[in-house]
Write an enzyme that holds these catalytic residues in place. Sequence first.
Site, PDB file in Angstrom:
ATOM      1  N   ARG A   1       5.173  69.582 -12.806  1.00  0.00           N
ATOM      2  CA  ARG A   1       5.947  68.769 -11.857  1.00  0.00           C
ATOM      3  C   ARG A   1       5.995  67.298 -12.293  1.00  0.00           C
ATOM      4  NH1 ARG A   1       3.701  67.119  -7.494  1.00  0.00           N
ATOM      5  NH2 ARG A   1       2.476  69.023  -7.196  1.00  0.00           N
TER       6      ARG A   1
ATOM      7  N   TYR B   1      30.940  59.285  -3.350  1.00  0.00           N
ATOM      8  CA  TYR B   1      30.810  60.736  -3.372  1.00  0.00           C
ATOM      9  C   TYR B   1      30.311  61.186  -1.992  1.00  0.00           C
ATOM     10  CZ  TYR B   1      28.912  65.301  -4.351  1.00  0.00           C
ATOM     11  OH  TYR B   1      28.625  66.640  -4.296  1.00  0.00           O
TER      12      TYR B   1
ATOM     13  N   ASP C   1      26.584  54.654  -9.516  1.00  0.00           N
ATOM     14  CA  ASP C   1      26.795  56.062  -9.845  1.00  0.00           C
ATOM     15  C   ASP C   1      27.824  56.085 -10.976  1.00  0.00           C
ATOM     16  OD1 ASP C   1      27.706  58.713  -9.971  1.00  0.00           O
ATOM     17  OD2 ASP C   1      27.326  59.047  -7.837  1.00  0.00           O
TER      18      ASP C   1
ATOM     19  N   LYS D   1      28.180  67.228 -14.205  1.00  0.00           N
ATOM     20  CA  LYS D   1      29.590  66.994 -14.497  1.00  0.00           C
ATOM     21  C   LYS D   1      29.794  66.788 -16.008  1.00  0.00           C
ATOM     22  CE  LYS D   1      29.698  67.238 -10.021  1.00  0.00           C
ATOM     23  NZ  LYS D   1      29.606  66.078  -9.158  1.00  0.00           N
TER      24      LYS D   1
HETATM   25  C1  PLP Z   1      28.831  65.690  -8.018  1.00  0.00           C
HETATM   26  C2  PLP Z   1      28.501  64.268  -7.804  1.00  0.00           C
HETATM   27  C3  PLP Z   1      27.259  63.885  -7.298  1.00  0.00           C
HETATM   28  C4  PLP Z   1      26.202  64.883  -6.868  1.00  0.00           C
HETATM   29  O1  PLP Z   1      25.692  65.588  -7.979  1.00  0.00           O
HETATM   30  P1  PLP Z   1      25.163  67.108  -7.889  1.00  0.00           P
HETATM   31  O2  PLP Z   1      24.802  67.370  -9.310  1.00  0.00           O
HETATM   32  O3  PLP Z   1      26.273  67.938  -7.348  1.00  0.00           O
HETATM   33  O4  PLP Z   1      23.984  67.096  -6.970  1.00  0.00           O
HETATM   34  C5  PLP Z   1      27.004  62.523  -7.167  1.00  0.00           C
HETATM   35  N1  PLP Z   1      27.926  61.601  -7.493  1.00  0.00           N
HETATM   36  C6  PLP Z   1      29.140  61.943  -7.964  1.00  0.00           C
HETATM   37  C7  PLP Z   1      30.128  60.876  -8.305  1.00  0.00           C
HETATM   38  C8  PLP Z   1      29.476  63.287  -8.136  1.00  0.00           C
HETATM   39  O5  PLP Z   1      30.682  63.609  -8.598  1.00  0.00           O
END
Ligand code: PLP
Length: 385
Positions: A57, A110, A181, A206
């Site tokens: 962990r 998001y 982000d 992504k």
């Molecule tokens: C998909 C996404 C997230 C969340 O990520 P997960 O891997 O689905 O938990 C956060 N910020 C943005 C801009 C996203 O497109």
Amino acid sequence: MSQSASQHPDHLAPDTVVVSAGRPERTHDSPVNPPVVLSSTFFGLGEVVQGDRAYGRYSNPTWDPFEETLGELEGAELPALVFASGLAAVAAALSLVPAGGVVVMPQHSYQGSLALAEDLAGRGAVKIRTVDIADTEAVKAQLEGADMVWLESPTNPMLEIAELGVLAQAAHDAGALVVADNTFSTPLGQRPLEVGVDVVVHSVTKYLAGHSDVVLGAVVTSNPDLQAKLLTHRSLHGAIAGPFATWLALRGVRTLALRVDRSQATAAELAAKLQQHPRVEAVRYPGLPGDPGHERAKAQMNGFGSIIAIQIRGGSAAAEAVTEALQLWLPATSLGGVESLIERRRRHVNEPKSVPENLLRLSVGIENAADLWADLEQALEKVQD
Ligand SMILES: *Cc1c(COP(=O)(O)O)cnc(C)c1O
């Protein structure tokens, strides 16, 4: 959490780094790719301190090469920290807000990040001020007493462009931490740490992993104190990445530059064509000269990304009908994979109501551009009023 074992040169271009970083040491007969290590515990004697391998962990050797590579790509002085999902990384970053502190967030962040912040606010853990992140003066007006400014640029799904460097400076002047982000742009498109942002978060799910086969997240910072807090959060809250998923993510990063180049070239082509189509009411894509974010994106980004948002004439039913008529594009949520995905965002009940009902978000993949256009065109033609 280990330092780079390989003597990786530090002057390489990002499209080399994606391939060359995070390799095992060059010793005779050692593998050129890092192995997947499946062990929940590690040999050890004596005192255990933060940063020790010790237990699964706290760390895993499979995390290290991915973390080194992403840290280097973001221009950070420290390795990234990988998390179980993008939202786990978002949660870790939000944990840097002191109890009851104020977070300034884009109204079109998001939706999961917004929902999490609202959940925390509902329990009194934070207070949220939502803003139009593209309106620099409006954001500045909300900074007094702020503890954190959350940046996302381009925003999901409205593709607004925030003035990252100016906002980071203004936030620091007001005594706030700055998080960005960087999922949509990837570190190949912009490096927020270099314009003063304190912490970058990613949904690795992504573009970085890039094949719609893992859910994973990461945070990146050059600040050792912040990194220590984020690491403590990961170890205690336990949203850790699986070794296989992390290995797949690094495998995905190896082709990031090729995928981004290809998909954003196709996105530019499709956005221009969509703008001409009578069924399309509006197109948002920062690469279009008439887009409200175009000049800013041109100044601060390398490339305009491969997400396009379009509004369909005929409302939400017509928009749904377009997604149903497609044969190559996959109607599905998520983005940033090799396959082109399309989705009416308001199908999610949490999506902000200011996102139009007839808005489709297109994540352009790496298929042949003419095939992608032909499929869109036939679907747009098929829709009746
Ligand atoms: C998909 C996404 C997230 C969340 O990520 P997960 O891997 O689905 O938990 C956060 N910020 C943005 C801009 C996203 O497109």
